[in-house]
Design a protein around this motif. Structure first.
Motif, short mmCIF file in Angstrom:
data_model
loop_
_atom_site.label_atom_id
_atom_site.label_comp_id
_atom_site.label_asym_id
_atom_site.label_seq_id
_atom_site.Cartn_x
_atom_site.Cartn_y
_atom_site.Cartn_z
N GLN A 1 0.12 -0.97 0.13
CA GLN A 1 0.22 0.34 0.03
C GLN A 1 1.16 1.39 0.06
O GLN A 1 0.11 2.42 0.41
CB GLN A 1 -1.10 0.05 0.69
CG GLN A 1 -2.35 -1.07 0.84
CD GLN A 1 -3.42 -0.25 1.86
OE1 GLN A 1 -3.62 1.01 1.86
NE2 GLN A 1 -3.83 -1.16 2.31
N MET B 1 -1.39 11.38 0.03
CA MET B 1 -0.50 11.52 -0.95
C MET B 1 -0.83 12.75 -1.74
O MET B 1 -0.54 12.09 -2.51
CB MET B 1 -2.35 9.57 -1.64
CG MET B 1 -2.64 8.78 -0.68
SD MET B 1 -3.12 7.66 -0.51
CE MET B 1 -2.97 6.18 -0.29
N ALA C 1 -8.26 0.18 -3.02
CA ALA C 1 -7.40 1.27 -2.39
C ALA C 1 -6.15 0.14 -1.50
O ALA C 1 -4.92 0.43 -1.47
CB ALA C 1 -8.13 1.56 -1.11
N GLY C 2 -6.74 -1.36 -1.21
CA GLY C 2 -5.24 -2.38 -0.83
C GLY C 2 -4.51 -2.43 -1.98
O GLY C 2 -2.79 -2.55 -1.40
N VAL D 1 -3.44 -0.19 -4.52
CA VAL D 1 -2.58 1.24 -4.99
C VAL D 1 -2.13 2.25 -4.15
O VAL D 1 -2.77 2.02 -2.71
CB VAL D 1 -3.83 1.97 -5.53
CG1 VAL D 1 -3.44 0.51 -6.66
CG2 VAL D 1 -4.71 1.90 -4.62
N SER D 2 -0.89 2.87 -4.10
CA SER D 2 -0.74 3.87 -3.27
C SER D 2 -1.45 5.57 -3.42
O SER D 2 -0.27 5.74 -3.19
CB SER D 2 0.72 3.59 -3.06
OG SER D 2 1.54 4.07 -4.72
N ASN E 1 -5.94 1.63 3.59
CA ASN E 1 -5.48 3.59 3.92
C ASN E 1 -6.13 4.07 2.00
O ASN E 1 -5.82 3.50 1.35
CB ASN E 1 -4.54 3.65 3.56
CG ASN E 1 -3.81 3.10 5.22
OD1 ASN E 1 -4.65 3.70 6.22
ND2 ASN E 1 -2.87 2.55 5.67
MG LIG Z 1 -4.02 2.18 -1.08
#
Ligand SMILES: [Mg+2]
Ligand SMILES: Nc1ncnc2c1ncn2[C@@H]1O[C@H](COP(=O)(O)O)[C@@H](O)[C@H]1O
Ligand SMILES: Nc1ncnc2c1ncn2[C@@H]1O[C@H](COP(=O)(O)O)[C@@H](O)[C@H]1O
Ligand SMILES: Nc1ncnc2c1ncn2[C@@H]1O[C@H](COP(=O)(O)O)[C@@H](O)[C@H]1O
Ligand SMILES: Nc1ncnc2c1ncn2[C@@H]1O[C@H](COP(=O)(O)O)[C@@H](O)[C@H]1O
Ligand SMILES: [Mg+2]
Ligand SMILES: [Mg+2]
Ligand SMILES: [Mg+2]
Ligand SMILES: [Mg+2]
Ligand SMILES: [Mg+2]
Ligand SMILES: [Mg+2]
Ligand SMILES: [Mg+2]
Lengths: 211, 211, 211, 211, 211, 211, 211, 211
Positions: free
Chosen positions: D3, D202, E148-149, E151-152, E183
């Protein structure tokens, strides 16, 4: 860009020290009749110790008042505060005390719930002659509709969280009051005696302004 | 293992033919005073055409009755049906008609909502002398509490879906009635005039049983 | 036991004929400025045909008025009606028209939603000089709080059902307004422009009474 | 399948020992700036005793940070954290501290609620020049809409559970923010200052990436 | 005090004529790429007839665009729009089209719901390389968390009203997304593809600004 | 008219003495593997003192078992118990322990939440070879859908009350699971690990019956 | 990564052409017993016209089946489908038809609601000998608990949206079933007869596997 | 304007001294069988000390009775109080004790929940011969419907707050009971054993009146 009355301190959830600081700052600014709502006896006792000035505590209404100065801003007429059951007393007193500190004459009519409607009728004169009525009720909250049907002045309805089960912490009374079929009812948040007092005070001030 | 009264047909959502079939079957079994609730005029007209027997339609109450036979099961006393506004009429009439078909004397007092409470007081005698009261009200539903405060017999409260906004299709009146602070109130589903009639009929039957 | 203003007819859900009957009865009683709210153009046209008397229709506000007589009951000052978006117009106009028929000066400020707050500030004088403010807003309903922070008179907040999704037919704006952190806000039912107008009219009447 | 930032420990509901174990494991892995959110002072003190390494506690934000290393990941510009009332401080600080630990410049503007909108305008420059704004508000939660109307960068709205009655533990502010009529608002869970900080971080990282 | 992008017209609930008026006014002001969302084909056809200028209609996304001018405001990178089921297409396309008109590269990945997670993994590269992800999902809305898990970058989650029963018109997906344990998730209103597009566009603009 | 397994004692809300009485009565009847769920350590210690027989306490699962006898009712295959986060452990263990006491082989896979989906895939074999899967998850509860998409056996989903804010004590996960777009998911009450275990046990028994 | 049964088409909300396309694609892939649920008669007639192959329509269950091939996958035992009222028929039939197409023996017991519990007892044998029971009920949904108390196999409960008022479109039955005090009940979404059928099919398959 | 039975004191939330005062006042008025509900043992002990008169405490029902005088107001027939689980005992006993003090014969049938329906049938005679039935149930609350299906007298249903998760503090049982498909059910507030007792007493009094 000012709201026309000094700030009122919402004490719930604040530490004794935070409350003290705000009172001290307002005293320094020279304000009088400084009000703290939802105040605990502990917060009051802490203030009494640390403030050089006199502080008063209104138990049932849970209100602290510093630099109390008796003023009658609105000499003509009164605001009626009616409430349904003994359990609604706290909220009714929050409204009544705030109204008095702001300079209004207040007539209290407590325990006049609709299940014993003759008790309400015994006070008809005092209700009908008021410039505004604050109607406080929990459980089914029917009081506001009945009262508004009897008067031609604004009724500020305060639902309370008194009750259990399908009362859902005041939701029942809140919905009742929002759906009132009587003319002239407006509503504030559940248990918000303070908010109702401010609206009633503004109305009573308008009723007194051309004297 | 029987419920003590013949089955009643809930017509809403059934096709004209389905409704006809059920009426025919019950007529064959020799039943009288066969009741269909929530019936449309269309369903009624279809029945009138196809049934050899007489059928009656009660417009406001949306009730079909086949094999109508006048019986007074409960000669002593009456059931009072009170309602708050003209909009609640449909539900009040559903209750009143069902009560009459089941053999009860009914006294109707409509448009006696709490916003004009003097209209309610004008009927005090008829309400207080009833064996049971069906109280129908939408919007804030305060009527049930006020009525229950005035009588010492059971009040069956029917919330209606009349209203808008925070009424949430009858939720408001339902919660009001469940939270009634007056003694002797019990509640049926929103708009369930039929259900209230059955309970009131059972009570009135008990009140007539030892004659 | 009278409420101090003549009955107002809620036309939604009534047949053209039912509405006509009520208007005729009130005309016979000699009343003027008879108001029907939530009225359709069809209901209006039916009345225009069948009533000997003049009837007016206010399109956006969906109001019928029969026996319209221009009176200024409250000459001093005005009521401000502010609204957030074009979609809230219907409700805002319901409030404004009712206020005017009841004899109040009204200043309209529409499309002053908080997402473009400079538009609101352009009207600061007219808002701050009002005796009462009716604040109409859907979606997030933030307008009432911002306005109440700028004035020292009562703000009657009207949530509207404008929006979609998590708006839940006006619940979002309703909760926003009930939780307003600004002083002097009271709330009426979702889309209840009429109810707000009555409260504002009562307040404005009090402000005019000692002239 | 990673992540892009190290795991953050949600301390609420974990025993002191469970928290310690997780910190130790992460320190062993050589991580720095290890964050624990919703941490009590008791949990912090237990860690300070048992960890050989330095640990910091941020009181208002309830954050523990172990192996604190000052890094500025995003030198260009800042994230603005604005909040409505003093009661929202905890959540605003949770966001601000996390943002700083992750390497962002943060500008705090607290107590700029919409009931006193001039306080917000006093900070217009700092808000409009931010790469992203975290807007924290309870009660009616109107702040997010007003702020988003003033800036052209993303606003991450955090409803808080501050309030009472019809606030329903933050539901009121949550719905307000989801229904914002201003462009550029997105929302995280009630009281989720941490979640807002991650999104803002982000965004700020993307704004810094091509330097 | 400007929001940084031209006003977008929400066409739903507006008459053909009202929509035409707003488009004409904006064309007069010399604007290009004028967007109308939630537009019906009827509204579009009315505009095509009456506007001298070219108008385009995007069927699935229900978007009207007048004065369409191809611009690439953000040349570097792309925004990924992922959606769970074919039923979510309308909302996903609303987001995608708005993003493209605002000048972003868009990569669409539709029908990648979590019940067949291999379909999502087939697109891992395009998702992980995006500057922002718009994740559209109804029913249980689990897509946002899974994405979401992986990608950042920020994930803007759009719950849709697709579903039935305990879906409660999108409430289910909305709550899922607000409670995401991954996140970098933030949420917009149910079915608000437009709102998500604006946030994603702002983020992508920041990611392109230092080139 | 019997349910096919001995009664299980729900200990929460019962006094130590009430619990003891029920255990004693069941021991007298000669039952073995007597289970008490939601049991506190205090209740356990009281039983250990007063029962002549051995009692076991399973801490995390909060289960008391008296007259523990190891039986393998279902030798063929296993039930998989998967859970999303460490906070869901209590509920997962309630399910796992009950399953074991009832005579099933159990494979536990904890902390395999969807935000880090690789951890789930690491256990694919054990999940796909199970006769039934119990999927325990709080917050957004997405785990059940992802798992059900990977297996062709029934998935019994258990929402937990883990989370805060818009989680509404498990409502979020409950709705997610009821709306699962994957085939083969059924749901039990929030935190009802026991209920899920019983269903899974019944399924596993059927899978073992023809051996 | 496959779910173990072919995709089923949810037809509601899809155009006739979209449905046709999906059926054609699946026929091309050589699949048999292709199921479309929530299908209208119009969609069916369109398919019958355009598909070269035979298509069947199950009216009450609103199911289309193409390439119908009679297979008995699970010869041993049966699944019982019980339902409370005639109004629940649609949902019960959706479950029963899907179960039959998937190759299970089905025994239907309709109109066995708890208000006339003797009707349920008349079928005790067929219910108790089933490998799994699908229990379909609207209004108060009590059927699932009563049935589960009588059998030792899994009961898959399907709440239906049948009812009015405080039924809240199936919420009432859903909550009833989730709170069942009987062992062995699991629940699917409101009106989700299909989902229940899949779970029951999986269970019945396990019960047949070792033959 | 009297309700026909003396006031009953709701002790919850009142101080020991407030309760004492009310009891003293009523004793002075010469009343007998004075009832306090929701009373704690502490309140009782305080009364026993300070009142000159005898006071009784009913533990499970949490009822205080002063000036207890045995009267049989309704000698003919009895009221049945049935309850589902041991956890519902408190509420059932509140109803039973109040009924007895008011002068009714009461038959208690506890632990006859629908999951083990044979236990209910064991008491069929006592239930069917009652003049009214009070049916107390938490969790799914199905008991009321099953009982009403077996008798032809009014069933007063009392939902209890017993349960967890999707029980939502009694909402589940409340909705179940309001939606009962059996004839003759009416409902009181969650946990309101007292309210049910009053209605049942009124009914039983009517059944005894003509003797
Ligand atoms: Mg993420
Ligand atoms: N009892 C009350 N209920 C609602 N609002 C209040 C109350 N007392 C004070 N307030 C408002 O809360 C504001 C102060 O909040 P705070 O900054 O938290 O002290 C004041 O400006 C008042 O308008
Ligand atoms: N699809 C949409 N969903 C939510 N908001 C929208 C949408 N389209 C336009 N808007 C917003 O609605 C405002 C226009 O509303 P209106 O004045 O009613 O046309 C614009 O400023 C947009 O920010
Ligand atoms: N953890 C649990 N959650 C839900 N139901 C349970 C649980 N443990 C036991 N039960 C059920 O509750 C019943 C016992 O309730 P009680 O009579 O209060 O002990 C048993 O028949 C079980 O089916
Ligand atoms: N357990 C109870 N639940 C609901 N209402 C009650 C209960 N006990 C007493 N009451 C009612 O509450 C009223 C007394 O309320 P209070 O004045 O607060 O003592 C009485 O008139 C009773 O009708
Ligand atoms: Mg009035
Ligand atoms: Mg009474
Ligand atoms: Mg103000
Ligand atoms: Mg902006
Ligand atoms: Mg599967
Ligand atoms: Mg069973
Ligand atoms: Mg019965």
């Amino acid at each position: 860009l000012r709201q026309g009355m000094s700030e009122v301190i919402f004490c719930e959830g604040k530490t004794k020290d935070q409350v003290l600081k705000i009172f001290e700052r307002m005293i320094e600014r020279g304000e009088v009749n400084i009000i703290g709502t939802r105040a605990s006896r502990e917060q009051y006792e802490y203030l009494r110790e640390h403030l050089k000035d006199d502080v008063i505590y209104y138990d049932t209404g849970r209100i602290i008042c510093a630099k109390r100065v008796e003023i009658i801003k609105n000499p003509k007429g009164h605001v009626a505060v009616v409430s349904a059951g003994t359990a609604d007393l706290k909220v009714a007193e929050e409204a009544a005390i705030v109204l008095e500190i702001l300079g209004n004459n207040v007539k209290r009519m407590y325990d006049v719930g609709v299940a014993g409607i003759h008790r309400l009728f015994a006070h008809l004169d005092e209700i009908q002659s008021a410039n505004a009525v604050v109607a406080v009720a929990g459980m089914e909250g029917a009081l506001a509709s009945v009262v508004a049907g009897l008067v031609s002045k604004p009724v500020i309805a305060v639902p309370t969280s008194i009750g259990y089960g399908a009362n859902f912490k005041g939701l029942s009374a809140l919905l009742t009051m929002l759906n009132s079929c009587a003319n002239g009812v407006c509503v504030v948040n559940i248990d918000n005696g303070f908010g109702a007092a401010v609206v009633a005070h503004m109305i009573n001030s308008l009723a007194n302004q051309n004297l």
